[in-house]
Design a protein around this motif. Structure first.
Motif, PDB file in Angstrom:
ATOM      1  N   VAL A 190      -4.279  -3.192  -0.268  1.00 36.39           N
ATOM      2  CA  VAL A 190      -3.804  -2.657  -1.593  1.00 36.39           C
ATOM      3  C   VAL A 190      -4.365  -1.146  -2.075  1.00 36.39           C
ATOM      4  CG1 VAL A 190      -4.165  -3.743  -4.244  1.00 36.39           C
ATOM      5  CG2 VAL A 190      -3.188  -5.219  -2.215  1.00 36.39           C
ATOM      6  N   TYR A 191      -6.300  -1.605  -2.220  1.00 32.17           N
ATOM      7  CA  TYR A 191      -6.644   0.297  -1.987  1.00 32.17           C
ATOM      8  C   TYR A 191      -6.368   1.593  -1.368  1.00 32.17           C
ATOM      9  CZ  TYR A 191     -10.236  -2.844  -5.265  1.00 32.17           C
ATOM     10  OH  TYR A 191     -10.630  -4.076  -5.614  1.00 32.17           O
ATOM     11  N   ALA A 192      -6.207   0.881  -0.492  1.00 36.96           N
ATOM     12  CA  ALA A 192      -5.735   2.104   0.837  1.00 36.96           C
ATOM     13  C   ALA A 192      -4.582   2.336   0.369  1.00 36.96           C
ATOM     14  CB  ALA A 192      -5.433   1.612   2.180  1.00 36.96           C
ATOM     15  N   ASP A 193      -3.506   1.262  -0.035  1.00 36.89           N
ATOM     16  CA  ASP A 193      -2.057   2.174  -1.086  1.00 36.89           C
ATOM     17  C   ASP A 193      -1.607   2.723  -1.441  1.00 36.89           C
ATOM     18  OD1 ASP A 193      -0.502   0.853   1.346  1.00 36.89           O
ATOM     19  OD2 ASP A 193       0.404  -0.698   0.066  1.00 36.89           O
ATOM     20  N   ILE A 194      -3.178   2.407  -2.555  1.00 36.48           N
ATOM     21  CA  ILE A 194      -2.987   3.294  -4.075  1.00 36.48           C
ATOM     22  C   ILE A 194      -3.547   4.632  -3.253  1.00 36.48           C
ATOM     23  CG2 ILE A 194      -4.086   3.150  -6.314  1.00 36.48           C
ATOM     24  CD1 ILE A 194      -4.044   0.421  -6.326  1.00 36.48           C
ATOM     25  N   LEU A 195      -4.452   4.993  -2.742  1.00 38.53           N
ATOM     26  CA  LEU A 195      -5.478   5.809  -2.453  1.00 38.53           C
ATOM     27  C   LEU A 195      -4.515   6.950  -1.771  1.00 38.53           C
ATOM     28  CD1 LEU A 195      -8.871   5.032  -1.777  1.00 38.53           C
ATOM     29  CD2 LEU A 195      -8.168   6.767  -3.349  1.00 38.53           C
ATOM     30  N   ASN A 196      -3.270   6.365  -0.728  1.00 37.05           N
ATOM     31  CA  ASN A 196      -2.467   7.013   0.353  1.00 37.05           C
ATOM     32  C   ASN A 196      -1.293   7.618  -1.234  1.00 37.05           C
ATOM     33  OD1 ASN A 196      -3.874   6.475   2.474  1.00 37.05           O
ATOM     34  ND2 ASN A 196      -2.094   4.620   3.042  1.00 37.05           N
ATOM     35  N   SER A 197      -0.923   6.779  -2.049  1.00 32.24           N
ATOM     36  CA  SER A 197       0.049   7.747  -2.662  1.00 32.24           C
ATOM     37  C   SER A 197      -0.210   8.686  -3.586  1.00 32.24           C
ATOM     38  CB  SER A 197       0.704   6.636  -3.949  1.00 32.24           C
ATOM     39  OG  SER A 197      -0.473   6.468  -4.989  1.00 32.24           O
ATOM     40  N   LEU A 198      -1.693   8.729  -3.522  1.00 31.79           N
ATOM     41  CA  LEU A 198      -2.067  10.222  -4.417  1.00 31.79           C
ATOM     42  C   LEU A 198      -2.460  11.430  -3.401  1.00 31.79           C
ATOM     43  CD1 LEU A 198      -4.883   8.868  -6.338  1.00 31.79           C
ATOM     44  CD2 LEU A 198      -2.972   9.497  -7.071  1.00 31.79           C
ATOM     45  N   LYS A 199      -1.854  10.801  -2.240  1.00 33.14           N
ATOM     46  CA  LYS A 199      -1.925  12.499  -1.182  1.00 33.14           C
ATOM     47  C   LYS A 199      -3.146  13.080  -1.212  1.00 33.14           C
ATOM     48  CE  LYS A 199       2.448  11.649  -0.056  1.00 33.14           C
ATOM     49  NZ  LYS A 199       1.906  10.646   0.516  1.00 33.14           N
ATOM     50  N   LEU A 200      -4.237  12.322  -1.003  1.00 35.32           N
ATOM     51  CA  LEU A 200      -5.158  13.434  -0.713  1.00 35.32           C
ATOM     52  C   LEU A 200      -5.273  14.095   0.511  1.00 35.32           C
ATOM     53  CD1 LEU A 200      -7.206  10.111  -1.803  1.00 35.32           C
ATOM     54  CD2 LEU A 200      -7.034  12.476  -3.305  1.00 35.32           C
ATOM     55  N   ASN A 201      -6.489  15.197   0.383  1.00 37.86           N
ATOM     56  CA  ASN A 201      -6.809  16.133   1.798  1.00 37.86           C
ATOM     57  C   ASN A 201      -7.760  14.949   3.125  1.00 37.86           C
ATOM     58  OD1 ASN A 201      -6.561  18.531   3.024  1.00 37.86           O
ATOM     59  ND2 ASN A 201      -8.663  17.852   3.120  1.00 37.86           N
ATOM     60  N   LYS A 202      -7.858  13.987   2.743  1.00 38.43           N
ATOM     61  CA  LYS A 202      -9.086  13.673   2.908  1.00 38.43           C
ATOM     62  C   LYS A 202      -9.951  12.582   2.711  1.00 38.43           C
ATOM     63  CE  LYS A 202     -13.227  15.538   5.007  1.00 38.43           C
ATOM     64  NZ  LYS A 202     -13.488  16.732   5.890  1.00 38.43           N
ATOM     65  N   VAL A 203     -10.032  10.825   2.835  1.00 38.80           N
ATOM     66  CA  VAL A 203     -11.026   9.950   2.353  1.00 38.80           C
ATOM     67  C   VAL A 203     -11.831   9.627   3.655  1.00 38.80           C
ATOM     68  CG1 VAL A 203     -10.343   7.852   1.897  1.00 38.80           C
ATOM     69  CG2 VAL A 203      -8.505   9.295   1.023  1.00 38.80           C
ATOM     70  N   THR A 204     -12.793   9.630   3.003  1.00 40.20           N
ATOM     71  CA  THR A 204     -13.580   9.515   4.192  1.00 40.20           C
ATOM     72  C   THR A 204     -15.174   8.365   3.922  1.00 40.20           C
ATOM     73  OG1 THR A 204     -14.536  11.687   4.714  1.00 40.20           O
ATOM     74  CG2 THR A 204     -16.857  10.754   4.662  1.00 40.20           C
ATOM     75  N   VAL A 205     -14.699   7.885   4.902  1.00 32.74           N
ATOM     76  CA  VAL A 205     -15.592   6.152   4.974  1.00 32.74           C
ATOM     77  C   VAL A 205     -16.594   5.983   5.587  1.00 32.74           C
ATOM     78  CG1 VAL A 205     -13.871   4.954   3.520  1.00 32.74           C
ATOM     79  CG2 VAL A 205     -13.704   4.700   6.079  1.00 32.74           C
ATOM     80  N   PHE A 206     -18.420   5.676   5.303  1.00 32.08           N
ATOM     81  CA  PHE A 206     -19.223   5.054   5.641  1.00 32.08           C
ATOM     82  C   PHE A 206     -18.934   4.134   6.703  1.00 32.08           C
ATOM     83  CE2 PHE A 206     -23.671   3.800   5.889  1.00 32.08           C
ATOM     84  CZ  PHE A 206     -24.101   4.617   7.119  1.00 32.08           C
ATOM     85  N   ASP A 207     -18.884   3.805   8.036  1.00 30.50           N
ATOM     86  CA  ASP A 207     -19.480   2.693   8.611  1.00 30.50           C
ATOM     87  C   ASP A 207     -18.285   2.220   8.365  1.00 30.50           C
ATOM     88  OD1 ASP A 207     -20.095   0.797  10.662  1.00 30.50           O
ATOM     89  OD2 ASP A 207     -21.920   0.647   9.924  1.00 30.50           O
ATOM     90  N   ALA A 208     -17.719   1.880   8.167  1.00 27.14           N
ATOM     91  CA  ALA A 208     -16.032   1.340   8.062  1.00 27.14           C
ATOM     92  C   ALA A 208     -16.317  -0.270   9.004  1.00 27.14           C
ATOM     93  CB  ALA A 208     -14.847   1.486   8.762  1.00 27.14           C
ATOM     94  N   HIS A 209     -15.652  -1.539   8.248  1.00 22.40           N
ATOM     95  CA  HIS A 209     -16.028  -3.044   8.212  1.00 22.40           C
ATOM     96  C   HIS A 209     -15.258  -3.333   9.843  1.00 22.40           C
ATOM     97  CE1 HIS A 209     -17.034  -7.241   8.375  1.00 22.40           C
ATOM     98  NE2 HIS A 209     -15.590  -7.248   8.359  1.00 22.40           N
ATOM     99  N   SER A 210     -14.544  -2.790  10.018  1.00 21.23           N
ATOM    100  CA  SER A 210     -13.231  -3.209  10.944  1.00 21.23           C
ATOM    101  C   SER A 210     -11.973  -1.721  11.185  1.00 21.23           C
ATOM    102  CB  SER A 210     -12.161  -4.173  11.057  1.00 21.23           C
ATOM    103  OG  SER A 210     -11.725  -4.125  10.154  1.00 21.23           O
ATOM    104  N   GLU A 211     -11.051  -2.072  12.007  1.00 18.27           N
ATOM    105  CA  GLU A 211     -10.517  -0.156  12.565  1.00 18.27           C
ATOM    106  C   GLU A 211      -9.420  -0.508  11.608  1.00 18.27           C
ATOM    107  OE1 GLU A 211      -9.795  -1.099  16.734  1.00 18.27           O
ATOM    108  OE2 GLU A 211     -11.673  -0.265  17.102  1.00 18.27           O
ATOM    109  N   VAL A 212      -9.925  -1.829  10.294  1.00 22.56           N
ATOM    110  CA  VAL A 212      -8.588  -1.477  10.104  1.00 22.56           C
ATOM    111  C   VAL A 212      -8.555  -0.582   8.594  1.00 22.56           C
ATOM    112  CG1 VAL A 212      -7.508  -2.722   7.900  1.00 22.56           C
ATOM    113  CG2 VAL A 212      -7.919  -4.366   9.656  1.00 22.56           C
TER     114      VAL A 212
END
Ligand code: RP5
Length: 276
Positions: free
Chosen positions: A100-122
Motif C-alpha cells: 500500500v505504501y509502496a504503490d502510493i510512492l510509486n504513483s508519485l514518480k520519484l527519482n529515487k527512494v532510499t531505505v536503510f537495511d530493508a526488512h526483506s527483499e520485498v
C-alpha cells in the motif's frame, strides 16, 4: 538540496537545507509550507523518519508541494520503511500493508527512494527506483565500539542472508545460526534454538534489522546463556523498543542502534547516527 522534514534527523550534515514550516491543523491534518528561496532545477532529497500515518502524510504533502514548485527530480530517504514487516499476507483478512505504501510512492514518480537495511527483499522489489543502504558500516562501527572479538549471532532464518554478507564485509567474522518460531495468530515466540555448542565464554553480538518488543532477543539471550556464552550485545538497525530497556538489563551488556526510527536517552543504548 535537502528537505529534512524531521528537524532532529539530519543524515546529510553540511548539505544546504530547504527551509519550511510544518504544523497540524486543529482537525489533526498535517500541513507544510516550503520557502521558495532555492533553485528548483536542483535535485531535492527529502528525508523523513516515519513512525505514524501522519508522518507519511506529511511526506506526501511535501512531495506534492515540491512538484507544484516545479522541482523535477525528487529523492526520498525513508530509513525505516513503514510496514516493511507486513510483506506477506499470513492469514486471510490482512492487508499487504507494505505494498500500500509502496504503490502510493510509486504513483508519485520519484527519482529515487532510499531505505536503510530493508526488512526483506520485498520492499525494494515493490518500490520503483529503490536503493537500499546496508547495515555493513553500522555493524563495523559497533564492532569498533565493542573493541574485542565477538561471534555474530543470526536470530532466525530471515536474518541469515544479510548476516553472512556482514560477516564477509568484516573479513569473515564467525556466524552462529539460530532459529525461533512465532505463532501466526498470537505473535507468541517459542522454540529458540542455537546451532552451535562451542560458545563457552565467547562474547556474542546478535545482529538484526528491527527490535520491537525485544522478545526475540531476550529469548535468544536465555539460550545463549544456557550455553555459557560470554557477554551479550545487540545491534539492531531500527530501534523501536516498545517495551523500554529494562527487559534487556539482565542479559545484555549493551544495545546498539541507529537513529533511523527515533531518538533514545538510556544508558544501555548507544546510538550510531546515520550519515549518507
Ligand atoms: O522480538 P521483537 O523485538 O518484538 O521483534 C523483532 C523481530 O521481528 C522481526 O520482524 C525482526 O526482523 C526481528 O527479528
Amino acid at each position: 538540496m535537502i528537505l529534512n522534514l524531521d528537524t532532529h534527523f539530519n543524515p546529510f550534515p553540511g548539505k544546504r537545507e530547504i527551509q519550511f514550516q510544518s504544523f497540524t491543523f486543529s482537525g489533526g491534518e498535517p500541513h507544510i509550507k516550503i520557502n521558495p528561496d532555492f533553485d528548483v532545477s536542483e535535485t531535492v532529497t527529502i528525508t523523513h523518519r516515519i513512525n505514524s500515518f501522519n508522518d507519511f502524510g506529511l511526506l506526501l504533502l511535501a512531495i506534492d508541494a515540491l512538484k507544484r514548485m516545479e522541482v523535477k527530480l525528487i529523492n526520498v530517504f525513508i530509513p525505516y520503511f513503514p510496514a516493511a514487516r507486513q510483506d506477506r499476507v499470513m492469514i486471510s483478512g490482512e492487508p499487504l500493508s507494505v505494498k500500500v505504501y509502496a504503490d502510493i510512492l510509486n504513483s508519485l514518480k520519484l527519482n529515487k527512494v532510499t531505505v536503510f537495511d530493508a526488512h526483506s527483499e520485498v520492499t525494494p522489489a515493490l518500490l520503483d527506483n529503490c536503493e537500499v543502504i546496508s547495515n555493513h558500516t553500522f555493524i563495523a562501527e559497533v564492532l569498533k565500539k565493542i573493541g574485542k572479538e565477538v561471534k555474530l549471532i543470526s536470530p532466525d532464518g530471515g536474518a541469515l542472508k544479510k548476516i553472512y554478507k556482514v560477516s564477509e564485509y568484516l573479513g569473515g567474522v564467525e556466524v552462529v545460526e539460530c532459529s525461533k518460531s512465532r505463532d501466526v495468530k498470537t505473535g507468541k515466540l517459542s522454540g529458540f534454538k542455537v546451532y552451535n555448542d562451542d560458545l563457552e565464554g565467547i562474547d556474542c553480538l546478535i545482529v538484526d534489522d528491527i527490535c520491537d518488543g525485544g522478545g526475540t532477543f531476550v529469548g535468544l539471550a536465555e539460550e545463549l546463556k544456557k550455553k555459557n556464552a560470554g557477554k551479550l550485545y545487540l545491534a539492531v538497525s531500527h530501534g523501536i523498543f516498545n517495551k523500554g530497556f529494562d527487559v534487556f538489563q539482565k542479559d545484555f551488556e549493551k544495545i546498539f542502534t541507529t537513529n533511523s526510527f527515533r531518538e533514545f536517552d538510556n544508558e544501555m543504548v548507544e546510538v550510531v547516527k546515520l550519515k549518507l
